[in-house]
Motif scaffolding. Sequence first.
Motif, PDB file in Angstrom:
ATOM      1  N   PHE A   1       0.872  -1.071  -0.150  1.00 39.07           N
ATOM      2  CA  PHE A   1      -0.045   0.022   0.029  1.00 39.07           C
ATOM      3  C   PHE A   1       0.836   1.222  -0.066  1.00 39.07           C
ATOM      4  CE2 PHE A   1      -3.242  -3.055   1.850  1.00 39.07           C
ATOM      5  CZ  PHE A   1      -4.202  -2.818   0.882  1.00 39.07           C
ATOM      6  N   GLY A   2       2.035   1.126   0.558  1.00 43.00           N
ATOM      7  CA  GLY A   2       2.906   2.527   0.483  1.00 43.00           C
ATOM      8  C   GLY A   2       3.541   2.657  -0.652  1.00 43.00           C
ATOM      9  N   GLN A   3       3.346   1.823  -1.544  1.00 44.32           N
ATOM     10  CA  GLN A   3       3.801   2.013  -3.020  1.00 44.32           C
ATOM     11  C   GLN A   3       2.621   3.069  -3.777  1.00 44.32           C
ATOM     12  OE1 GLN A   3       4.478  -1.697  -5.145  1.00 44.32           O
ATOM     13  NE2 GLN A   3       5.883  -2.443  -3.505  1.00 44.32           N
ATOM     14  N   HIS A   4       1.474   3.273  -3.044  1.00 44.19           N
ATOM     15  CA  HIS A   4       0.512   3.991  -3.816  1.00 44.19           C
ATOM     16  C   HIS A   4      -0.005   5.061  -2.922  1.00 44.19           C
ATOM     17  CE1 HIS A   4       0.073   0.938  -6.977  1.00 44.19           C
ATOM     18  NE2 HIS A   4       0.373   0.079  -5.814  1.00 44.19           N
ATOM     19  N   SER A   5       0.463   5.170  -1.628  1.00 47.48           N
ATOM     20  CA  SER A   5      -0.095   6.149  -0.838  1.00 47.48           C
ATOM     21  C   SER A   5       0.885   6.385   0.302  1.00 47.48           C
ATOM     22  CB  SER A   5      -1.180   5.842  -0.125  1.00 47.48           C
ATOM     23  OG  SER A   5      -1.036   4.526   0.801  1.00 47.48           O
ATOM     24  N   MET A   6       0.936   7.627   0.840  1.00 45.47           N
ATOM     25  CA  MET A   6       1.596   7.914   2.343  1.00 45.47           C
ATOM     26  C   MET A   6       1.245   6.688   3.470  1.00 45.47           C
ATOM     27  SD  MET A   6       2.340  11.935   2.026  1.00 45.47           S
ATOM     28  CE  MET A   6       0.534  12.469   1.892  1.00 45.47           C
ATOM     29  N   SER A   7       2.101   5.952   3.647  1.00 51.68           N
ATOM     30  CA  SER A   7       1.428   4.859   4.624  1.00 51.68           C
ATOM     31  C   SER A   7       2.312   4.850   5.724  1.00 51.68           C
ATOM     32  CB  SER A   7       1.369   3.489   3.908  1.00 51.68           C
ATOM     33  OG  SER A   7       2.486   2.972   3.643  1.00 51.68           O
ATOM     34  N   ALA A   8       1.759   4.318   6.862  1.00 50.54           N
ATOM     35  CA  ALA A   8       2.802   3.768   8.206  1.00 50.54           C
ATOM     36  C   ALA A   8       1.895   2.958   8.922  1.00 50.54           C
ATOM     37  CB  ALA A   8       3.182   5.074   8.979  1.00 50.54           C
TER      38      ALA A   8
END
Length: 381
Positions: A333-340
């Motif tokens: 998901f971090g490849q498509h949004s700012m995620s953490a």
Amino acid sequence: MLTNSDFVELIGSRHHLHRYPEVSGEEVGTAAYVAAELAKLQPDHLVTNVGGHGVAAVWDMAEPGPTVMFRSELDALPINEVSDAEHRSTVPGEAHLCGHDGHTTILLGLARLVVRRPSLRGRVVLMFQPAEEDGSGAAAVLADPRFGGFKPDWSFALHNMPGIPLGQVVTAPGPANCASEGLRVVFQGKTSHASMPENGVSPALAIVSLIPAALAAGKGGDVGPGFRLVSVCHASMGEPAFGITPGEGEVWLTLRTLFDSDMGTLRAEVMDLAAGLAVEHGLQVTFTHHDRFAACANHPEAAQTISRAVDDLGIARSAAGLPMRASEDFGIFGQHSMSAMFLLGAGEASASLHNPDYDFPDALIPKGVAIFDRIRQDLLG
């Protein structure tokens, strides 16, 4: 915030989910229960069968703004639970021994607060992801054409973690979880009578040579740049009989690297080792790849948002133990949004994850809900 009545009802939901676990790809009943609970809250969009059995609830706010997604997991593990709890698993050989029942309940609690106090702008997405345990669910969700209709700008997740004081948060920007992949190596030779092994082609020497060589290729150690780890998870050959020299055998290896970019190199190295041993011992070799997990890294701004929410709530936090060797099907998901994502302590004396006697602490439900809700308020008002 949640009321005492909310807490009682959410514990009931968690215990229901725990009683009726379903493993990766089979979360039919779990998804139906979650969808029914969400339907009571009347989201603007309720999307089912996302990437398999995934469920997404979407709330559109009055003013334009970013889309913020909170994600949990639906699946359980293929392990028999050892427990005398009233809510213990009713399904032999399957149990929620990783706490996904708790994570899902936390999102159901967050849904209640989204309805009671809508954000000022943007959009809230609660994503109940299928098939986390085998690493296939997140990719399937992203590949679902309907996901594009609520693709997030921000993505957040949590995972309970035994060994950390109850309710303490662990988070930090940067690498959080390793990439991993299961590599199944199958050697094919020729079976023979045990009295005439010269008439056969046994995989025995190839197997006993591959195991130490693969382990040496991924020695482990501290998790940092260049980290690589190979674990031997299963090995077998032939039939359990004394009169037969085996003609086939296999080794299951799990490969881990801190960064996705290093996985291809480690994979190729181990496969070359196996191919060389096959030639040396007159065998055929085939490879299959399983349980692929992308590395999980926390975006600096998303990690800062988590830290700010935790501090605002007066919850203790640290960065100890990150990055982890374990993998998590959230990194993609971090490849498509700012995620953490963050870890939420399940208690220092808690049984470990994936242990037959593990059970998610119900006391974490209101704390997880509060942190996610504070993130929502911070980003969407």
